[in-house]
Design an enzyme around this catalytic site. Structure first.
Site, short mmCIF file in Angstrom:
data_model
loop_
_atom_site.label_atom_id
_atom_site.label_comp_id
_atom_site.label_asym_id
_atom_site.label_seq_id
_atom_site.Cartn_x
_atom_site.Cartn_y
_atom_site.Cartn_z
N ASP A 78 0.92 -1.18 -0.05
CA ASP A 78 -0.11 -0.05 0.09
C ASP A 78 0.87 1.15 -0.11
OD1 ASP A 78 -2.48 1.42 0.26
OD2 ASP A 78 -1.68 1.86 2.20
N LEU A 132 -6.94 6.20 3.41
CA LEU A 132 -7.07 7.17 2.43
C LEU A 132 -5.62 7.30 1.51
CD1 LEU A 132 -8.95 9.83 4.71
CD2 LEU A 132 -9.85 8.26 2.92
N ARG A 133 -4.84 6.64 1.64
CA ARG A 133 -3.56 6.81 0.78
C ARG A 133 -3.88 6.83 -0.71
NH1 ARG A 133 -0.44 3.39 3.39
NH2 ARG A 133 0.89 5.28 4.40
N ALA A 134 -4.56 5.90 -1.01
CA ALA A 134 -5.19 5.67 -2.40
C ALA A 134 -5.73 6.81 -3.22
CB ALA A 134 -5.99 4.45 -2.70
#
Length: 359
Positions: free
Chosen positions: A166, A250-252
């Site tokens: 991720d 919320l990294r995506a």
């Protein structure tokens, strides 16, 4: 006897790489905005992973190309105490590692899935933040470490933990080229380069210069906070994509917006559009998408209310009838029951013997 260091061979031109459009785009976006967190390239041997990473460094002005070997230690990566200086001058001094050498360039890690997790953590921390922080061996030091991280791996040799996957900004999956004409074009270009490297590079010098100039312009646009605005519709498209992929956190969302902005900067657009988002979506979500988000819809409709249904291991519904598509199913058959005779109670042998009379 004096040993003279051999010069590194000239890299294959980035503009001459053919057959890998997704790889080219991902590497260029990471070069436009190194804060994306790097690129993870998955694919079999011989799919131009190393060639593309080395060629990317040549497009950046005065960019070093640093390779992290598999046997590297954490000290050689992040840096450590200069023991020679400490013993000779009795003072603490920081000895830079590979992260410091890679500043402003490309840090390439082949077979990154075979590295210890501690090294991968340090790599990804520095790639995302642009700063290397060292707190060990009695020293506290930090220095700039803004580089393009390119990691490669062969899925046949294992994968990375989801927590580490991720943290990579983009991911590209390469496959063997199955088109004969495309394979022949790639082989011809490689043979021409191996036969006459300088002549081959001269023929692609103009295209290389155009790519390098476009990269400098795109980096300047990304660095300008007021440039390349995006609307609420763009932000909504990003949220919908990430929710549909069932990603964690919320990294995506952040990486997708930054990637779309980098693509807009690369193309010289005035603003970020939904089309930019669509074109970076797969590279952002490929390694973050949950398996259940990819599960296809069931082929057969669920049974009507009142029907007794069962579910097999593949999630297919069955009513127990051999005509419902469950090939090889057998109807239940009655099984004969044999009556078991009850056991006779045990009789104490002493009760059968007569009681002796008293004299």
């Amino acid at each position: 006897m004096t040993i003279t260091a051999a010069a590194m061979p000239a890299p294959f031109p980035f503009s001459a790489i053919a057959g890998q459009p997704h790889l080219r785009q991902a590497l260029l976006l990471a070069a436009v905005d190194p804060g994306l967190g790097g690129v993870l390239i998955e694919g079999p041997r011989g799919t131009a992973k190393t060639t593309a990473a080395r060629a990317l460094a040549e497009l950046l002005p005065d960019a070093p190309f640093v390779t992290l070997p598999l046997g590297a230690s954490l000290e050689s990566l992040v840096g450590t105490l200069d023991l020679g200086r400490a013993m000779a001058a009795h003072e603490l001094q920081f000895a830079p590692g590979l992260l410091a050498r890679a500043h402003g360039g490309v840090l390439y890690v082949d077979e990154i899935n075979l590295l210890p997790d501690a090294l991968i953590d340090s790599l990804l921390d520095a790639a995302a933040s642009g700063v290397n922080v060292v707190e060990r061996d009695g020293i506290s030091h930090r220095h700039a470490a803004r580089f393009v991280l390119v990691g490669t791996m062969n899925p046949e040799e294992g994968t990375l933990r989801p927590q580490l996957l991720d943290r990579f900004g983009l991911c590209v999956q390469l496959h063997n080229v199955d088109d004969p004409a495309e394979r022949q074009a790639i082989v011809r270009a490689r043979l021409a380069f191996d036969t006459d490297p300088q002549g081959f590079r001269d023929r692609h010098a103009q295209a290389q210069g155009e790519l390098s100039a476009a990269l400098v312009r795109a980096r300047a646009l990304v660095a300008d906070a007021a440039a390349l605005p995006y609307t609420d519709a763009v932000h909504e498209a990003v949220s919908e994509m990430c929710i549909a992929a069932a990603v964690d956190g919320l990294r995506a969302d952040l990486v997708m917006l930054r990637s779309a902005r980098a693509l807009a900067a690369w193309e010289g657009a005035a603003a970020v559009t939904s089309d930019h988002v669509q074109r970076v979506t797969e590279a952002v979500l490929l390694h973050r998408r949950k398996p259940e988000a990819e599960a296809p819809a069931p082929r057969t409709a669920p049974p009507e209310a009142g029907g007794k249904a069962s579910s097999d291991a593949d999630g297919k519904h069955s009513t127990g009838s051999p005509d419902d598509g469950d090939w090889g199913a057998m109807p239940p058959e009655p099984v004969g029951i044999e009556r078991v005779k009850p056991l006779r109670p045990l009789i104490d042998s002493r009760q059968r013997q007569p009681t002796p009379k008293k004299a």
